[in-house]
Scaffold this motif. Structure first.
Motif, PDB file in Angstrom:
ATOM      1  N   ASP A  50      -1.846 -25.011  11.700  1.00  0.00           N
ATOM      2  CA  ASP A  50      -2.442 -24.343  10.543  1.00  0.00           C
ATOM      3  C   ASP A  50      -2.437 -22.835  10.744  1.00  0.00           C
ATOM      4  OD1 ASP A  50      -5.115 -23.300  11.490  1.00  0.00           O
ATOM      5  OD2 ASP A  50      -5.469 -25.426  11.857  1.00  0.00           O
ATOM      6  N   PRO A  51      -2.540 -22.077   9.661  1.00  0.00           N
ATOM      7  CA  PRO A  51      -2.476 -20.617   9.756  1.00  0.00           C
ATOM      8  C   PRO A  51      -3.575 -19.995  10.613  1.00  0.00           C
ATOM      9  CG  PRO A  51      -2.066 -21.322   7.510  1.00  0.00           C
ATOM     10  CD  PRO A  51      -2.518 -22.548   8.266  1.00  0.00           C
ATOM     11  N   ALA A  52      -4.735 -20.623  10.720  1.00  0.00           N
ATOM     12  CA  ALA A  52      -5.807 -20.063  11.543  1.00  0.00           C
ATOM     13  C   ALA A  52      -5.402 -20.015  13.014  1.00  0.00           C
ATOM     14  CB  ALA A  52      -7.095 -20.865  11.368  1.00  0.00           C
ATOM     15  N   GLN A  53      -4.646 -21.007  13.470  1.00  0.00           N
ATOM     16  CA  GLN A  53      -4.208 -21.020  14.869  1.00  0.00           C
ATOM     17  C   GLN A  53      -3.249 -19.869  15.154  1.00  0.00           C
ATOM     18  OE1 GLN A  53      -2.675 -25.036  14.788  1.00  0.00           O
ATOM     19  NE2 GLN A  53      -4.352 -25.749  16.100  1.00  0.00           N
ATOM     20  N   SER A  54      -2.311 -19.632  14.260  1.00  0.00           N
ATOM     21  CA  SER A  54      -1.370 -18.533  14.489  1.00  0.00           C
ATOM     22  C   SER A  54      -2.071 -17.184  14.358  1.00  0.00           C
ATOM     23  CB  SER A  54      -0.162 -18.626  13.563  1.00  0.00           C
ATOM     24  OG  SER A  54      -0.546 -18.610  12.208  1.00  0.00           O
ATOM     25  N   ALA A  55      -3.043 -17.066  13.452  1.00  0.00           N
ATOM     26  CA  ALA A  55      -3.818 -15.828  13.339  1.00  0.00           C
ATOM     27  C   ALA A  55      -4.597 -15.572  14.630  1.00  0.00           C
ATOM     28  CB  ALA A  55      -4.770 -15.896  12.143  1.00  0.00           C
ATOM     29  N   GLY A  56      -5.139 -16.635  15.223  1.00  0.00           N
ATOM     30  CA  GLY A  56      -5.852 -16.505  16.494  1.00  0.00           C
ATOM     31  C   GLY A  56      -4.931 -16.044  17.609  1.00  0.00           C
ATOM     32  N   PHE A  57      -3.721 -16.583  17.636  1.00  0.00           N
ATOM     33  CA  PHE A  57      -2.739 -16.165  18.638  1.00  0.00           C
ATOM     34  C   PHE A  57      -2.399 -14.683  18.451  1.00  0.00           C
ATOM     35  CE2 PHE A  57       1.650 -15.360  19.897  1.00  0.00           C
ATOM     36  CZ  PHE A  57       1.606 -15.732  21.235  1.00  0.00           C
ATOM     37  N   ASN A  58      -2.136 -14.286  17.208  1.00  0.00           N
ATOM     38  CA  ASN A  58      -1.801 -12.886  16.939  1.00  0.00           C
ATOM     39  C   ASN A  58      -2.938 -11.954  17.324  1.00  0.00           C
ATOM     40  OD1 ASN A  58       0.814 -13.258  16.044  1.00  0.00           O
ATOM     41  ND2 ASN A  58       0.229 -13.453  13.902  1.00  0.00           N
ATOM     42  N   ALA A  59      -4.177 -12.381  17.135  1.00  0.00           N
ATOM     43  CA  ALA A  59      -5.335 -11.556  17.476  1.00  0.00           C
ATOM     44  C   ALA A  59      -5.414 -11.289  18.973  1.00  0.00           C
ATOM     45  CB  ALA A  59      -6.622 -12.223  16.985  1.00  0.00           C
ATOM     46  N   LYS A  60      -4.859 -12.174  19.789  1.00  0.00           N
ATOM     47  CA  LYS A  60      -4.835 -11.957  21.236  1.00  0.00           C
ATOM     48  C   LYS A  60      -3.746 -10.966  21.647  1.00  0.00           C
ATOM     49  CE  LYS A  60      -6.469 -16.604  22.250  1.00  0.00           C
ATOM     50  NZ  LYS A  60      -6.082 -17.914  22.771  1.00  0.00           N
ATOM     51  N   ARG A  61      -2.688 -10.886  20.864  1.00  0.00           N
ATOM     52  CA  ARG A  61      -1.537 -10.068  21.210  1.00  0.00           C
ATOM     53  C   ARG A  61      -1.595  -8.670  20.591  1.00  0.00           C
ATOM     54  NH1 ARG A  61       4.458 -12.514  21.167  1.00  0.00           N
ATOM     55  NH2 ARG A  61       3.687 -13.190  23.178  1.00  0.00           N
ATOM     56  N   TYR A  62      -2.092  -8.574  19.369  1.00  0.00           N
ATOM     57  CA  TYR A  62      -2.060  -7.319  18.619  1.00  0.00           C
ATOM     58  C   TYR A  62      -3.477  -6.897  18.229  1.00  0.00           C
ATOM     59  CZ  TYR A  62       2.601  -9.321  17.640  1.00  0.00           C
ATOM     60  OH  TYR A  62       3.834  -9.904  17.736  1.00  0.00           O
ATOM     61  N   ALA A  63      -3.714  -5.577  18.184  1.00  0.00           N
ATOM     62  CA  ALA A  63      -4.946  -5.077  17.564  1.00  0.00           C
ATOM     63  C   ALA A  63      -4.870  -5.381  16.071  1.00  0.00           C
ATOM     64  CB  ALA A  63      -5.110  -3.589  17.817  1.00  0.00           C
ATOM     65  N   TRP A  64      -3.674  -5.157  15.518  1.00  0.00           N
ATOM     66  CA  TRP A  64      -3.366  -5.576  14.155  1.00  0.00           C
ATOM     67  C   TRP A  64      -1.852  -5.594  13.998  1.00  0.00           C
ATOM     68  CZ3 TRP A  64      -0.727  -2.318  10.783  1.00  0.00           C
ATOM     69  CH2 TRP A  64      -0.686  -0.966  11.133  1.00  0.00           C
ATOM     70  N   VAL A  65      -1.366  -6.398  13.054  1.00  0.00           N
ATOM     71  CA  VAL A  65       0.069  -6.514  12.823  1.00  0.00           C
ATOM     72  C   VAL A  65       0.312  -6.858  11.357  1.00  0.00           C
ATOM     73  CG1 VAL A  65       0.178  -8.955  13.509  1.00  0.00           C
ATOM     74  CG2 VAL A  65       2.236  -7.532  13.677  1.00  0.00           C
ATOM     75  N   LYS A  66       1.376  -6.293  10.805  1.00  0.00           N
ATOM     76  CA  LYS A  66       1.806  -6.558   9.429  1.00  0.00           C
ATOM     77  C   LYS A  66       3.328  -6.723   9.439  1.00  0.00           C
ATOM     78  CE  LYS A  66      -2.315  -5.489   7.756  1.00  0.00           C
ATOM     79  NZ  LYS A  66      -3.263  -6.535   7.612  1.00  0.00           N
ATOM     80  N   LYS A  67       3.855  -7.197   8.318  1.00  0.00           N
ATOM     81  CA  LYS A  67       5.300  -7.342   8.166  1.00  0.00           C
ATOM     82  C   LYS A  67       5.796  -6.442   7.051  1.00  0.00           C
ATOM     83  CE  LYS A  67       5.685 -11.985   9.923  1.00  0.00           C
ATOM     84  NZ  LYS A  67       6.105 -13.355   9.740  1.00  0.00           N
ATOM     85  N   ASN A  87      12.835 -15.206   5.629  1.00  0.00           N
ATOM     86  CA  ASN A  87      12.248 -13.895   5.398  1.00  0.00           C
ATOM     87  C   ASN A  87      12.446 -13.088   6.675  1.00  0.00           C
ATOM     88  OD1 ASN A  87       9.667 -12.072   5.842  1.00  0.00           O
ATOM     89  ND2 ASN A  87      10.022 -12.231   3.636  1.00  0.00           N
ATOM     90  N   THR A  88      12.988 -11.893   6.520  1.00  0.00           N
ATOM     91  CA  THR A  88      13.271 -11.063   7.678  1.00  0.00           C
ATOM     92  C   THR A  88      12.835  -9.625   7.421  1.00  0.00           C
ATOM     93  OG1 THR A  88      14.973 -10.435   9.280  1.00  0.00           O
ATOM     94  CG2 THR A  88      15.648 -10.548   6.975  1.00  0.00           C
ATOM     95  N   GLY A  89      12.566  -8.931   8.509  1.00  0.00           N
ATOM     96  CA  GLY A  89      12.163  -7.538   8.398  1.00  0.00           C
ATOM     97  C   GLY A  89      11.658  -7.020   9.724  1.00  0.00           C
ATOM     98  N   TYR A  90      10.634  -6.167   9.654  1.00  0.00           N
ATOM     99  CA  TYR A  90      10.074  -5.544  10.849  1.00  0.00           C
ATOM    100  C   TYR A  90       8.572  -5.763  10.906  1.00  0.00           C
ATOM    101  CZ  TYR A  90      14.486  -3.116  11.312  1.00  0.00           C
ATOM    102  OH  TYR A  90      15.809  -2.831  11.466  1.00  0.00           O
ATOM    103  N   LEU A  91       8.090  -6.093  12.109  1.00  0.00           N
ATOM    104  CA  LEU A  91       6.657  -6.082  12.352  1.00  0.00           C
ATOM    105  C   LEU A  91       6.262  -4.643  12.649  1.00  0.00           C
ATOM    106  CD1 LEU A  91       6.244  -9.085  14.845  1.00  0.00           C
ATOM    107  CD2 LEU A  91       5.907  -9.094  12.360  1.00  0.00           C
ATOM    108  N   THR A 103       9.203  -1.097  14.666  1.00  0.00           N
ATOM    109  CA  THR A 103      10.573  -1.606  14.548  1.00  0.00           C
ATOM    110  C   THR A 103      10.769  -2.905  15.329  1.00  0.00           C
ATOM    111  OG1 THR A 103      11.281  -0.201  16.370  1.00  0.00           O
ATOM    112  CG2 THR A 103      11.552   0.688  14.135  1.00  0.00           C
ATOM    113  N   ASN A 104       9.761  -3.745  15.340  1.00  0.00           N
ATOM    114  CA  ASN A 104       9.804  -5.041  16.018  1.00  0.00           C
ATOM    115  C   ASN A 104      10.425  -6.042  15.033  1.00  0.00           C
ATOM    116  OD1 ASN A 104       9.100  -7.579  17.063  1.00  0.00           O
ATOM    117  ND2 ASN A 104       7.135  -6.888  17.832  1.00  0.00           N
ATOM    118  N   ARG A 105      11.666  -6.405  15.274  1.00  0.00           N
ATOM    119  CA  ARG A 105      12.380  -7.279  14.334  1.00  0.00           C
ATOM    120  C   ARG A 105      11.755  -8.671  14.290  1.00  0.00           C
ATOM    121  NH1 ARG A 105      18.091  -7.573  16.886  1.00  0.00           N
ATOM    122  NH2 ARG A 105      16.680  -8.116  18.577  1.00  0.00           N
ATOM    123  N   TYR A 106      11.774  -9.290  13.106  1.00  0.00           N
ATOM    124  CA  TYR A 106      11.341 -10.685  12.987  1.00  0.00           C
ATOM    125  C   TYR A 106      12.242 -11.414  12.005  1.00  0.00           C
ATOM    126  CZ  TYR A 106       9.316 -10.170   8.344  1.00  0.00           C
ATOM    127  OH  TYR A 106       9.164  -9.962   6.996  1.00  0.00           O
TER     128      TYR A 106
END
Length: 141
Positions: A50-67, A87-91, A103-106
């Motif tokens: 679920d999206p909450a799990q991935s949001a929790g993972f991102n919270a451990k890695r980044y102060a904040w992140v967007k695409k 969907n492709t671009g940059y984090l 410029t973190n590719r995704y």
């Protein structure tokens, strides 16, 4: 007159809405767009349901992140009726240490069935950047 919406356009819009909610982050809002048996696989094979799990993972890695979206492409599977959306671009954002990045590719791949996302595969450069910052990269970035 055909009343059926274009499934490819609908799937692309659904994915972009899901991603926008995920970036807030609003995992509860994003969860409205995924199926009950949703599967999300992050870079490195990390699996979430679920999206909450991935949001929790991102919270451990980044102060904040967007695409920053560059492209959203999609193709209809004529056999299953599923739509495969890419969907492709940059984090961009800030690491936990306060360092900013942009410029973190995704690349994210989604499978949409009807009006729900049933699976997502996520790839990005974050692990390579973290290795580089730690002096463990095998080659220069």
């Amino acid at each position: 007159m055909n009343q059926n919406p274009d499934p490819v356009a609908a799937a692309k819009a659904l994915v972009e809405t899901y991603l926008e909610l995920s970036m807030v982050p609003d995992p509860e809002g994003a969860a409205k767009y995924v199926s009950e048996d949703f599967k999300l696989v992050f870079t490195g094979g990390r699996q979430f349901t679920d999206p909450a799990q991935s949001a929790g993972f991102n919270a451990k890695r980044y102060a904040w992140v967007k695409k920053r979206f560059l492209r959203t492409d999609a193709a209809l599977d004529d056999v299953t009726g599923d739509v495969h959306v890419y969907n492709t671009g940059y984090l961009y954002g800030e690491w936990k240490d306060g360092t900013t990045f942009e410029t973190n590719r995704y690349m994210d791949k989604f499978v949409v069935r009807g009006d729900k996302i049933i699976s997502t595969d996520v790839w990005n450069d974050s692990a390579e950047i973290i290795l580089h910052k730690a002096g463990l990269a095998e080659a220069e970035l």
